[in-house]
Design an enzyme around this catalytic site. Structure first.
Site, PDB file in Angstrom:
ATOM      1  N   SER A  46       0.830  -1.214   0.000  1.00 45.14           N
ATOM      2  CA  SER A  46       0.000   0.000   0.000  1.00 45.14           C
ATOM      3  C   SER A  46       0.853   1.247   0.000  1.00 45.14           C
ATOM      4  O   SER A  46       1.717   1.410   0.859  1.00 45.14           O
ATOM      5  CB  SER A  46      -0.908   0.083   1.235  1.00 45.14           C
ATOM      6  OG  SER A  46      -1.273  -1.164   1.704  1.00 45.14           O
ATOM      7  N   HIS A  78     -10.353  -5.769 -11.204  1.00 43.06           N
ATOM      8  CA  HIS A  78      -9.040  -5.297 -10.763  1.00 43.06           C
ATOM      9  C   HIS A  78      -7.978  -6.324 -11.126  1.00 43.06           C
ATOM     10  O   HIS A  78      -7.824  -7.345 -10.460  1.00 43.06           O
ATOM     11  CB  HIS A  78      -9.038  -5.069  -9.248  1.00 43.06           C
ATOM     12  CG  HIS A  78      -7.770  -4.478  -8.743  1.00 43.06           C
ATOM     13  ND1 HIS A  78      -6.696  -5.262  -8.345  1.00 43.06           N
ATOM     14  CD2 HIS A  78      -7.375  -3.199  -8.598  1.00 43.06           C
ATOM     15  CE1 HIS A  78      -5.707  -4.467  -7.971  1.00 43.06           C
ATOM     16  NE2 HIS A  78      -6.089  -3.206  -8.114  1.00 43.06           N
ATOM     17  N   ARG A 103       0.174  -8.968  -4.328  1.00 39.31           N
ATOM     18  CA  ARG A 103       0.596  -9.737  -3.153  1.00 39.31           C
ATOM     19  C   ARG A 103      -0.640 -10.454  -2.615  1.00 39.31           C
ATOM     20  O   ARG A 103      -1.733  -9.908  -2.631  1.00 39.31           O
ATOM     21  CB  ARG A 103       1.144  -8.729  -2.150  1.00 39.31           C
ATOM     22  CG  ARG A 103       1.143  -9.140  -0.709  1.00 39.31           C
ATOM     23  CD  ARG A 103       1.601  -7.984   0.175  1.00 39.31           C
ATOM     24  NE  ARG A 103       3.033  -8.035   0.444  1.00 39.31           N
ATOM     25  CZ  ARG A 103       3.767  -6.983   0.806  1.00 39.31           C
ATOM     26  NH1 ARG A 103       3.229  -5.781   0.878  1.00 39.31           N
ATOM     27  NH2 ARG A 103       5.043  -7.117   1.053  1.00 39.31           N
ATOM     28  N   THR A 104      -0.468 -11.680  -2.164  1.00 35.66           N
ATOM     29  CA  THR A 104      -1.554 -12.363  -1.459  1.00 35.66           C
ATOM     30  C   THR A 104      -1.309 -12.216   0.034  1.00 35.66           C
ATOM     31  O   THR A 104      -0.237 -12.542   0.533  1.00 35.66           O
ATOM     32  CB  THR A 104      -1.614 -13.859  -1.841  1.00 35.66           C
ATOM     33  OG1 THR A 104      -1.850 -13.968  -3.245  1.00 35.66           O
ATOM     34  CG2 THR A 104      -2.735 -14.560  -1.105  1.00 35.66           C
ATOM     35  N   HIS A 105      -2.299 -11.668   0.723  1.00 33.60           N
ATOM     36  CA  HIS A 105      -2.197 -11.528   2.176  1.00 33.60           C
ATOM     37  C   HIS A 105      -2.716 -12.788   2.869  1.00 33.60           C
ATOM     38  O   HIS A 105      -3.613 -13.463   2.353  1.00 33.60           O
ATOM     39  CB  HIS A 105      -3.006 -10.314   2.658  1.00 33.60           C
ATOM     40  CG  HIS A 105      -2.447  -9.002   2.226  1.00 33.60           C
ATOM     41  ND1 HIS A 105      -2.756  -8.427   1.015  1.00 33.60           N
ATOM     42  CD2 HIS A 105      -1.574  -8.162   2.843  1.00 33.60           C
ATOM     43  CE1 HIS A 105      -2.099  -7.279   0.916  1.00 33.60           C
ATOM     44  NE2 HIS A 105      -1.374  -7.091   2.002  1.00 33.60           N
ATOM     45  N   GLU A 204      -5.477  -3.755  15.065  1.00 40.15           N
ATOM     46  CA  GLU A 204      -5.266  -4.158  16.447  1.00 40.15           C
ATOM     47  C   GLU A 204      -6.137  -3.333  17.393  1.00 40.15           C
ATOM     48  O   GLU A 204      -6.516  -2.207  17.081  1.00 40.15           O
ATOM     49  CB  GLU A 204      -3.804  -3.938  16.860  1.00 40.15           C
ATOM     50  CG  GLU A 204      -2.807  -4.695  16.034  1.00 40.15           C
ATOM     51  CD  GLU A 204      -2.665  -4.144  14.623  1.00 40.15           C
ATOM     52  OE1 GLU A 204      -2.807  -2.908  14.444  1.00 40.15           O
ATOM     53  OE2 GLU A 204      -2.447  -4.945  13.699  1.00 40.15           O
ATOM     54  N   SER A 223       1.442  -7.963   6.642  1.00 40.38           N
ATOM     55  CA  SER A 223       2.133  -8.636   5.528  1.00 40.38           C
ATOM     56  C   SER A 223       3.601  -8.817   5.880  1.00 40.38           C
ATOM     57  O   SER A 223       4.001  -8.722   7.046  1.00 40.38           O
ATOM     58  CB  SER A 223       2.004  -7.803   4.240  1.00 40.38           C
ATOM     59  OG  SER A 223       2.723  -6.588   4.371  1.00 40.38           O
ATOM     60  N   ASN A 246      -0.445   5.417   9.222  1.00 37.97           N
ATOM     61  CA  ASN A 246      -1.278   5.850  10.361  1.00 37.97           C
ATOM     62  C   ASN A 246      -0.547   5.516  11.656  1.00 37.97           C
ATOM     63  O   ASN A 246       0.303   4.639  11.693  1.00 37.97           O
ATOM     64  CB  ASN A 246      -2.638   5.124  10.343  1.00 37.97           C
ATOM     65  CG  ASN A 246      -2.485   3.605  10.373  1.00 37.97           C
ATOM     66  OD1 ASN A 246      -2.255   2.969   9.343  1.00 37.97           O
ATOM     67  ND2 ASN A 246      -2.587   3.039  11.553  1.00 37.97           N
TER      68      ASN A 246
HETATM   69  I1  8IG Z   1      -1.979   0.798   6.023  1.00 39.30           I
HETATM   70  O1  8IG Z   1      -2.416   0.091  11.927  1.00 39.30           O
HETATM   71  C1  8IG Z   1      -2.031  -0.243   7.737  1.00 39.30           C
HETATM   72  N1  8IG Z   1      -1.965  -1.562   7.757  1.00 39.30           N
HETATM   73  N2  8IG Z   1      -2.125  -4.449  11.408  1.00 39.30           N
HETATM   74  N3  8IG Z   1      -2.272  -2.148  11.671  1.00 39.30           N
HETATM   75  C2  8IG Z   1      -2.146  -3.235  10.877  1.00 39.30           C
HETATM   76  N4  8IG Z   1      -2.053  -3.146   9.558  1.00 39.30           N
HETATM   77  C3  8IG Z   1      -2.065  -1.921   9.024  1.00 39.30           C
HETATM   78  C4  8IG Z   1      -2.186  -0.758   9.788  1.00 39.30           C
HETATM   79  C5  8IG Z   1      -2.303  -0.880  11.182  1.00 39.30           C
HETATM   80  N5  8IG Z   1      -2.173   0.286   8.948  1.00 39.30           N
END
Ligand code: 8IG
Length: 283
Positions: A46, A78, A103-105, A204, A223, A246
């Site tokens: 991302s 997509h 990517r596969t999560h 979380e 990931s 973030n």
């Molecule tokens: I963009 O705050 C992104 N991916 N686990 N926590 C987790 N994955 C995320 C976060 C986050 N922000």
């Protein structure tokens, strides 16, 4: 297309060797791109999608889902693409860079083999280095959204491994200190940190973020760690780069907003794309 190649075994069949599928995927990539081997692979997470354009000439672009073992896109309309890019280096030599566009999560529920397949395919194409990028949450107030952090180590909180059977792999210096030094020749101010991978897809709780911090994490995401383990197992040197999009839950008084995550990613995109391209040119 006609092909005399053997049928590709099903990655989801436990009797299949996932490395046979990675070999088939690498053969497909060589055939469809016309590039017999690649040197470096990039997994763009991302916020990092813009880097590929800055790297160099796109030699070929192929739909990812046509590559053996790569799943059909989960979002209709997509289509992920895989690109082969020729990167001209400052010293006049060039490198073939494979940009894995999908990517596969783990949270997609398709199993760890799919998660690891991209890096295994990269290794099978001949790559010796993989750059794993992601967007994640940061645990430090001083890291504002848009901050890039070099991964120094990880904590795998997924309770699983991409490796099967008695495959004991040393993970010391998994995130290459050599490549971190190289990245810092482009930007000396880049901090490093420990990335904790949670299974997701939910974010979380604040208590989980505090727990991760006590364990030694600086970043939380969904990931990278399983891919890094798989990469080390196939002998790839790993550079991990996180974009803090973030502050992790509870670190700031405001609740997480997906909109904010997207905005921070978009704002940082040109800067981090340029940074990544300059680093890759030195690898
Ligand atoms: I963009 O705050 C992104 N991916 N686990 N926590 C987790 N994955 C995320 C976060 C986050 N922000």
């Amino acid at each position: 297309m006609t092909s005399n190649a053997a049928p590709v075994p099903d990655l989801d069949d436990p009797a299949t060797d996932p490395f046979d599928v990675a070999r088939a995927a690498a053969d497909h990539i060589a055939r469809e791109t016309g590039v017999p081997g690649h040197d470096i692979a990039l997994v763009l997470g991302s916020g990092w999608g813009g880097a590929a354009e800055l790297l160099g000439e796109v030699v070929a672009e192929i739909p990812s889902h046509e590559i053996p073992g790569f799943a059909k896109p989960s979002v209709a309309g997509h289509v992920g693409t895989t690109r082969s890019i020729r990167v001209d280096r400052p010293d006049g030599s060039s490198r073939h860079v494979l940009v894995l566009g999908s990517r596969t999560h783990l949270y997609e529920g398709r199993g760890v083999r799919r998660v690891a397949h991209g890096v295994r395919t990269a290794a099978a194409t001949g790559a010796s280095t993989v750059v794993l990028t992601n967007g994640c949450g940061g645990l430090h107030m001083s890291w504002r959204p848009g901050q890039v952090v070099l991964l120094r180590d990880h904590i795998n909180l997924t309770a699983t491994s991409p490796l099967e059977g008695a495959t004991f792999v040393d993970l010391t210096d998994l995130y290459s200190s050599r490549l971190r030094r190289l990245a810092r020749t482009v930007d000396a101010s880049l901090p490093d940190g420990v990335y904790a991978q949670f299974p997701g897809p939910h974010y979380e709780t604040p208590a989980e973020v505090r727990a991760a911090g006590i364990m030694g994490a600086d970043l939380v995401g969904m990931s990278t760690t399983l891919e890094a383990i798989a990469a080390r197992h196939c002998g790839l040197e790993v550079l991990g780069m996180s974009l803090v999009t973030n502050l992790a839950a509870g670190v700031s008084p405001q609740p997480l907003s997906h909109q904010e995550v997207l905005e921070a990613g978009a704002a940082a995109a040109p800067v981090i794309s340029d940074l990544l391209a300059r680093i890759v040119k030195l690898i």
